[in-house]
Every structure is written in structure tokens, then in C-alpha cells.
Design an enzyme around this catalytic site. Structure first.
Site, PDB file in Angstrom:
ATOM      1  N   LYS A 100     -40.686  -5.221  39.424  1.00  0.00           N
ATOM      2  CA  LYS A 100     -41.977  -4.800  39.994  1.00  0.00           C
ATOM      3  C   LYS A 100     -43.081  -5.798  39.679  1.00  0.00           C
ATOM      4  O   LYS A 100     -44.254  -5.511  39.886  1.00  0.00           O
ATOM      5  CB  LYS A 100     -42.362  -3.424  39.438  1.00  0.00           C
ATOM      6  CG  LYS A 100     -41.333  -2.337  39.672  1.00  0.00           C
ATOM      7  CD  LYS A 100     -41.756  -1.068  38.942  1.00  0.00           C
ATOM      8  CE  LYS A 100     -40.605  -0.087  38.809  1.00  0.00           C
ATOM      9  NZ  LYS A 100     -40.873   0.928  37.787  1.00  0.00           N
ATOM     10  N   ARG A 122     -32.535 -14.148  26.812  1.00  0.00           N
ATOM     11  CA  ARG A 122     -32.052 -15.196  27.728  1.00  0.00           C
ATOM     12  C   ARG A 122     -33.040 -15.256  28.889  1.00  0.00           C
ATOM     13  O   ARG A 122     -33.392 -14.220  29.472  1.00  0.00           O
ATOM     14  CB  ARG A 122     -30.656 -14.895  28.248  1.00  0.00           C
ATOM     15  CG  ARG A 122     -30.274 -15.828  29.406  1.00  0.00           C
ATOM     16  CD  ARG A 122     -28.830 -15.751  29.762  1.00  0.00           C
ATOM     17  NE  ARG A 122     -27.998 -16.338  28.723  1.00  0.00           N
ATOM     18  CZ  ARG A 122     -26.705 -16.572  28.867  1.00  0.00           C
ATOM     19  NH1 ARG A 122     -26.104 -16.269  30.007  1.00  0.00           N
ATOM     20  NH2 ARG A 122     -26.000 -17.110  27.893  1.00  0.00           N
ATOM     21  N   HIS A 150     -28.991 -23.319  23.735  1.00  0.00           N
ATOM     22  CA  HIS A 150     -28.148 -22.126  23.634  1.00  0.00           C
ATOM     23  C   HIS A 150     -27.526 -22.186  22.232  1.00  0.00           C
ATOM     24  O   HIS A 150     -26.326 -22.451  22.072  1.00  0.00           O
ATOM     25  CB  HIS A 150     -27.077 -22.166  24.722  1.00  0.00           C
ATOM     26  CG  HIS A 150     -26.367 -20.860  24.959  1.00  0.00           C
ATOM     27  ND1 HIS A 150     -26.501 -19.771  24.122  1.00  0.00           N
ATOM     28  CD2 HIS A 150     -25.504 -20.481  25.944  1.00  0.00           C
ATOM     29  CE1 HIS A 150     -25.747 -18.774  24.592  1.00  0.00           C
ATOM     30  NE2 HIS A 150     -25.129 -19.191  25.686  1.00  0.00           N
TER      31      HIS A 150
HETATM   32  N1   CP Z   1     -21.264 -19.008  27.596  1.00  0.00           N
HETATM   33  C1   CP Z   1     -22.156 -18.115  28.084  1.00  0.00           C
HETATM   34  O1   CP Z   1     -23.350 -18.186  27.785  1.00  0.00           O
HETATM   35  O2   CP Z   1     -21.601 -17.175  28.893  1.00  0.00           O
HETATM   36  P1   CP Z   1     -22.395 -15.994  29.611  1.00  0.00           P
HETATM   37  O3   CP Z   1     -23.319 -16.643  30.613  1.00  0.00           O
HETATM   38  O4   CP Z   1     -21.352 -15.113  30.247  1.00  0.00           O
HETATM   39  O5   CP Z   1     -23.203 -15.284  28.564  1.00  0.00           O
END
Ligand code: CP
Length: 332
Positions: A100, A122, A150
Site C-alpha cells: 500500500k 533482506r 550477504h
Molecule cells: N542463498 C540464498 O540467499 O537463497 P535464498 O534467496 O533462497 O534465500
């Protein structure tokens, strides 16, 4: 000093204690990486028991905030929190008020009202975890921000390699594929450097970022360079980070022919890793993905215990350093 850099401090007011976050692998040093891997190994042993749940984080709240698709990272963080008895909520952008038009900052403020202890985020924007760190009182774990970082993927990859080889120092790792758009490659190269392993990044010229060698790896388009690697680490083409009509290779068929990992390209003794999701027949041949030399499933298992270790470390390390791995008899 290592403790301060290990999971970076974020001092917002002089009266609040500093919050520890895991935002970038660059914040870690060898000592804390070894501590996290040792803690993960202890948690792996705890998962061999019939009763897999530990009471360690009872009463703590973990929020998983996923603005990008995920199977492995989201599910393993959720299970990790549950295995440690924390209360956990997983919120995906799709189906939330982000649909929204709610901003990341307002979403963070909203969730902060529940006083979460940890927010795992994320996001497709580089720097989003830092913004959430500034907007909330929670410890922040970066579960992937754009093509930047990451860190828990790199940690689980180190854990997997250590389990497979018994050591990390001196390992040769060839990272093959779309390096340009890969937060996994960046974090992994930096992590390997910290533990004295060597990385070589291999891919089509257009998918090798300029200056990438400066973060600590060799860079080449020559796929035959995988020959000397102990680990061939395969990356998929990250089309979600490419603009419509942007072409980095003439075709996927050509990419596969020149850089795809097939049994013929591997030598005996090499192992293959991939962060997933895999695209069979593009960057990795199905015979490789399903072979005994593939550590892909092991990486997924490692993800659970490494993320348990990260949550544990963030939430239990007080002002006094936890200078040793967790003793399960102590926390059970
Ligand atoms: N490797 C990894 O980040 O996988 P996902 O995108 O499924 O979380």
C-alpha cells in the site's frame, strides 16, 4: 577492538548501550568468525538430539523482514529462531502494507513498536539494513541488500568448507558466474580473505565488476582456471538485477557452453557449491548438482546452524565478550 568491529556498534544516544549488528562481512575479524563457526558446530550437535529445541532465546523476539524473494535464508532464520525458542514473525513485502506504499522507514518504526530484539532484513536497496538499524532499537542482521552484502551466506559457506576440508586457510576457491550482480561473491571473497583462503572470480568479461580484484581475488574470464581450485563455487545469472533489454552475454546457451559447470570441466577431488537457487542446465549441469561432489544440500543445513549461532551471539554477548564457543550444557 575485535569485539567492537566484529558485529558493528551503532551508538545512537549516549544513554543507550551500543547495539551490535551483522551488516557486512567486512565488520568481522578472524576471531569472531572462528567463534561463530565453533558455536554453529555446537548447535549442529544439538540438532542430532531427538529434542531439537533449546531454551536459549526464550522470551526474545526475532522479526524477519523480507522485501525480496527467499527460500533458504528466510526459512533458515525462522527455524533458527524457533530452535532457540525465540518468538518469530516473518513479514514479506508482498501481502504487507508495503503493497500500500508504506516506506521501509515507516515499516521499521511500526515493527519497532513490538520491541523486537533482532530484525533480519533482506532488501533490494543497498544500505537498507543500516536504515533499519537507525530507525529501531533492534540488533540488525543483513540477509542480503541489493548486490552489496550477504554476510550470513558467506559464514555458512565457510562453515561448509571447513566441514568438508577440515580447514579454511590455504583453500583455493573459484567463484564462477555473474560476479557483477552478486552480493554472495563480494561477501565470500572478503570472508575467504579474512581466513587466509584464496578466491578467483571467473565469468564473462561483462559480468566481472571493474576493480573487484581490489577486494582480494584474482579476476579472469578463463574458465580453465577452475583447474587449481579445491572448491568450484557456482553463481546463477541474477536477471532480477538487470534492466529490461540489458544483455551481458550473447545468450544463455552460449553462457552455458563457455562457463557452465559440467562434469567434464571438473577434476577429481574438487567439490562444487552454489548458494541457490540453481538453474540446472544453465550455470550448473544437473549431473554436477546431483553428484556426491556437490555440497549444495550441505550448505542449506549449514545455513540453519550458522544462523542460530549469529542470533545467539548477537543476543547473548553482553558488555563482556563471549570469548569461547557456546557450551550446550550451559544453555540447555
Ligand atoms: N542463498 C540464498 O540467499 O537463497 P535464498 O534467496 O533462497 O534465500
Amino acid at each position: 577492538m575485535a569485539e567492537i568491529r566484529a558485529i558493528s556498534d551503532d551508538v545512537r544516544t549516549s544513554t543507550e548501550p551500543p547495539k551490535r549488528h551483522l551488516i557486512s562481512i567486512e565488520d568481522l575479524d578472524r576471531e569472531i568468525i572462528e567463534r561463530l563457526l565453533a558455536t554453529a558446530r555446537n548447535f549442529a550437535r544439538s540438532l542430532e538430539r531427538e529434542m531439537k529445541k533449546l531454551p536459549t532465546l526464550r522470551g526474545r523476539t526475532v522479526v524477519n523482514l523480507f522485501f525480496e524473494s527467499s527460500t533458504r535464508t528466510a526459512s533458515s532464520f525462522e527455524l533458527a529462531a524457533k530452535r532457540l525458542s525465540a518468538d518469530v514473525m516473518t513479514i514479506r513485502a508482498v501481502g504487507s502494507s508495503v503493497d500500500k506504499g508504506e516506506s521501509l522507514k515507516d515499516t521499521a518504526h511500526t515493527l519497532n513498536a513490538y520491541q523486537p530484539d533482532v530484525i533480519v532484513i533482506r532488501h533490494f536497496q543497498i544500505g537498507a539494513p543500516r536504515l533499519v538499524a537507525e530507525a529501531t532499537g533492534a540488533h540488525i542482521v543483513n540477509a542480503g541488500d541489493g548486490k552489496h552484502q550477504h554476510p550470513t551466506q558467506a559464514l555458512l559457506d565457510l562453515y561448509t568448507m571447513q566441514e568438508a576440508f577440515g580447514h579454511l586457510a590455504g583453500l583455493q576457491v573459484a567463484i564462477v558466474g555473474d560476479i557483477l550482480h552478486s552480493r554472495v561473491a563480494r561477501s565470500l571473497v572478503q570472508a575467504l580473505r579474512i581466513v587466509d583462503a584464496q578466491a578467483t572470480c571467473i565469468g564473462p568479461p561483462a559480468l566481472l565488476p571493474r576493480g573487484f580484484g581490489q577486494i582480494g581475488c584474482e579476476v579472469t574470464s578463463d574458465i580453465t582456471q577452475i583447474e587449481s581450485a579445491d572448491v568450484v563455487y557456482v553463481l546463477r545469472m541474477q536477471s532480477e538485477r538487470m534492466a529490461a533489454g540489458e544483455n551481458f552475454v550473447p545468450s544463455l546457451r552460449e553462457y552455458s557452453a563457455r562457463w557452465g559447470i559440467t562434469p567434464e570441466r571438473l577434476r577429481p577431488g574438487q567439490v562444487v557449491m552454489h548458494p541457490g537457487p540453481i538453474n540446472r542446465g544453465v550455470e550448473i549441469d544437473a549431473r554436477v548438482a546431483d553428484s556426491p561432489d556437490s555440497l549444495i544440500e550441505m550448505q542449506v543445513r549449514s545455513g540453519l546452524v550458522v544462523r542460530m549461532a549469529v542470533l545467539y551471539d548477537l543476543l547473548t554477548k553482553g558488555p563482556v565478550s563471549l570469548a569461547r564457543p557456546v557450551d550446550l550444557n550451559e544453555v540447555a
